[in-house]
Write an enzyme that holds these catalytic residues in place. Sequence first.
Site, short mmCIF file in Angstrom:
data_model
loop_
_atom_site.label_atom_id
_atom_site.label_comp_id
_atom_site.label_asym_id
_atom_site.label_seq_id
_atom_site.Cartn_x
_atom_site.Cartn_y
_atom_site.Cartn_z
N THR A 114 4.90 7.40 -7.39
CA THR A 114 3.49 7.00 -7.32
C THR A 114 3.37 5.48 -7.45
O THR A 114 2.63 4.84 -6.70
CB THR A 114 2.68 7.68 -8.45
OG1 THR A 114 2.84 9.09 -8.32
CG2 THR A 114 1.21 7.32 -8.36
N TRP A 120 4.72 3.86 -4.31
CA TRP A 120 3.80 4.02 -3.18
C TRP A 120 2.77 2.89 -3.18
O TRP A 120 2.36 2.41 -2.12
CB TRP A 120 3.09 5.38 -3.27
CG TRP A 120 2.09 5.60 -2.17
CD1 TRP A 120 2.34 6.12 -0.93
CD2 TRP A 120 0.70 5.30 -2.18
NE1 TRP A 120 1.20 6.15 -0.19
CE2 TRP A 120 0.18 5.66 -0.93
CE3 TRP A 120 -0.16 4.75 -3.14
CZ2 TRP A 120 -1.16 5.49 -0.60
CZ3 TRP A 120 -1.50 4.58 -2.81
CH2 TRP A 120 -1.99 4.96 -1.56
N HIS A 121 2.38 2.48 -4.38
CA HIS A 121 1.34 1.44 -4.45
C HIS A 121 1.86 0.07 -4.04
O HIS A 121 1.08 -0.79 -3.66
CB HIS A 121 0.76 1.36 -5.87
CG HIS A 121 -0.26 2.43 -6.14
ND1 HIS A 121 0.10 3.69 -6.54
CD2 HIS A 121 -1.60 2.44 -6.02
CE1 HIS A 121 -0.99 4.43 -6.68
NE2 HIS A 121 -2.04 3.70 -6.37
N GLY A 122 3.13 -0.16 -4.13
CA GLY A 122 3.64 -1.45 -3.72
C GLY A 122 5.13 -1.56 -3.91
O GLY A 122 5.69 -0.95 -4.84
N PHE A 158 -1.70 -1.47 0.22
CA PHE A 158 -0.88 -0.26 0.02
C PHE A 158 -0.70 0.48 1.33
O PHE A 158 -0.24 1.53 1.40
CB PHE A 158 -1.52 0.64 -1.04
CG PHE A 158 -1.86 -0.11 -2.29
CD1 PHE A 158 -0.98 -1.04 -2.81
CD2 PHE A 158 -3.08 0.07 -2.92
CE1 PHE A 158 -1.30 -1.76 -3.94
CE2 PHE A 158 -3.40 -0.64 -4.05
CZ PHE A 158 -2.51 -1.56 -4.56
#
Lengths: 508, 407
Positions: free
Chosen positions: A316, A319-321, A508
């Site tokens: 998670t 996924w954001h960066g 993102f």
Amino acid sequence: MVFSSSVFLFAFLPIVIGVYYFANRKIRNVVLLAFSLAFYAWGEPVYVFLMIVSILANWTAGIAIGKAEAATRRRAFLVVALLIDLGILGFFKYQGFLADNINALAGSTLVPNLELPLPIGISFFTLQAVSYIIDVYTKKVTPQKNLLNLGMYIALFPQLIAGPIVRYETIEEQVNNRVENLDDFTSGLRLFIIGLAKKVLLANNVAILAESMMNASPSDIGFIGAWAGIVAYSFQIFFDFSGYSDMAIGLGKMFGFKYLRNFNYPYIAKSITEFWRRWHISLSSFFRDYVYIPLGGNRVAKSRWLLNIMIVWGLTGLWHGAAWNFVLWGLYYGIILIFEKLVWGKLLERLPRIIQHFYVIVLFIIGWVFFRATSLEHVGGLLASMFGLHGFTGTMTFWELHAWEYWPLFIICALASTPVIPWLRKHIENYISKQGGGHPVKFEAAPLKGNEHPPLAGLDPSIVLATGRRGLVFTINTLVDIGLVVLLVFSIFAIVSGSFNPFIYFQF
Amino acid sequence: MLKARNIIFIAVCLTLFCSVFIYKAADRVHILPDSMSGVTRSSLEGRAYQELPKLSRGSFNKGTFQEEFETFMADSFPSKDNALLANAAWQRNMIAAANVPFGFKVYPTFWNSIRLYDPEHKQLFFTPGKATDKQKEIMINLANSITQLSQNHDVRTVIYVPNTSNSCSVNPAVDYVSDPTTMEILDKNFFSQFSHDKIFTMYPRYNTVAERQEHYYQTDFHWNIHGGYAGYVEIIRALGFEPCVPVEALSFEEYGLRGTDSRVGLYFYNDDDYIQDLVFDYPAFSTYLDGEPFDRTPKRDSIFNDQKIATLGYFGPNLSSILTYVQNVYDEKRGNLLICADSFIKNIEPMFVPHYNEVHIIFPVEFSKSIDLDLYIEENNISDVVIVGTPEKFFGSTYATFFSIDE
């Protein structure tokens, strides 16, 4: 193209509405696909072809999986499709990160960092494609035979670049047979305006303070600056992202789609577990259904279960960066969730609500420090300032920090982070019901399930039927509409003024 | 009733979304009032509105078409200047409300604005800059260069620094920020460097905002004609002349001044601030730009417009070439003056003419050519040099670069 731009509001939106509703129902999906590709190409003239490749690959894979009888063949097609989807995402989003880390470990340049620009929205439309292909594989949905319809699903402009992640199963029926009507259109338009106002009038303005404080040296801003900056950032990211989701859901409704809600007042949560049931619901449910459960979820040995949680939260974060601070941010939540499940969850439930809220607020604010900081040193510096190690106002004066200018806006943001409007609406409806001899309306301001339809602006019209208080309901609803128009006008003023207008979730 | 409510709501919102199309169409069929018709320039932003960009594959792939089209759509919004002002106004009201418990005397005109508003005096100020060690170094080098120039040519030199709003002691924000760039710092680090008896340094001092307002605009950082005249009197007396005396005062009270600070600060009021001018009985003179005849008379067109809004364009632009005033009757007793200045000089330029045969004016910020100052002073028989500029010109590198001397 972003929703809060002049091009979108004054050109794209009126044209797409006009063409869509004047077009024959049979070609409306094609209209939406064409406009969605144009919408994407406006910001990504080259990468639009990447998205077309993704559409073609997933359509082909979906058909192939649907036609294959043998489980091994189905699985092989699934693996190929996932390799393509995740390969594209991995290459464009994580190549540089991987290269940098490999080179750092090796002590020399083994892998060149290609410094590829990140295609806008790739994380969102890739997850949508992944959900489609997995759902076809698990036979939750039937493969979409019409390439244009699948293309429209993947590329549909409302949720294309910043979510929510709309699963194919949610709108499978609507892709082929949706019915647009005046009520939904108006309701969607109201939600769009609310989202636009959240983004333009709240998020963009607190963002000025957040940017100013977060870009300054932590030792310059001290305790006040660090806290003001991170609180401003907490509001910015919430209103930025939830505003975008509202706009996306509202636009979807205007074209006959019914998306699930993506935010459910996360800042009123009483535990971090609850926070993540309310924040970016489409993402957390994606990871739950497509990563956590396939890994075995909690129906495995305890050590494996803990590992599953950490894998999900590491992913998670990633996924954001493509940066270690995002991974740390994800793992930070993974650890808190494990502790809530194993150590202090029961105790927390017994504490007074105000302490529960305080606990959540402090933890998510510290979480945003990991999220927003530009490096691990920056994380350390900000935390040091937040704990007062750089003095009250650092090297700056209180006036110079400019944080004092924002406290009324903070109050508005704090109120707008709570279900105060639904609460007010239900109380008015209850009052009117009692006056009209009707039954009180059952009130649940912020339901936990997370997939309820976002509320309509104004009072429930059915209350008129129950009470006969037509005039009062009409007056209140008209006032609400006038308020929404005023919000729209001021949002437009801000947009044409060219105010500060970053969309956090674009990265993102 | 619900259906009607929905239809009206949609109609209003779609009208707003289509406002640019409607506005453009209405303009094309000439049904708009004159003030809204054919608007091609923003007086607030001081720039021409973006025209419809031409689409090409190259511009689209680079994203320049999209950027220009975004600007075009925003610029095409009806009465855009008022939208900007309204957007800033609600922000300013929020800031004013936020200021109530703190009671600061100035606050930004909108979030992130560096223009500050003093509600008590209806005065716009600049946020003071930050003093740094680098600035001190720049000022010491600049002082050395000017001293050398003055000594090399045996010219008298006056350095006059107008008291701009970001550095003046009456700006309340000077007390609100750490290490502000004040006139006192300029005094200590720059003026104190001069020991040569032919160099005179000076700046005006004010004790209160009201006192300063007699010499400076409320909506612009420049001095008004009275401030300019006071500066001129000090300069010319330092050079040993008796100042000219005005024969008439002009006042354009009916045309509100929209000064730079009010435009950039998006705070516009026109009741209290207006352009004034002084009339002198000058000897006959001619003006030249790079040797060619040039009209430098005040541009009254910018005063007498339909919207009753004035700008300081009245005094003409800063120039990128050398402007010369030449008295029509030569007198060998008079010398020649070189002025190196910024925009503050514009409303007092001709006042120097009666005292010299020639007045040469260079705007170092705008000056686009290279110049050998030593040679220029020699060739033009310059006897006096006047340097005028805001404190920032001396704190920063602009003047340091212009006056730098090759060792």
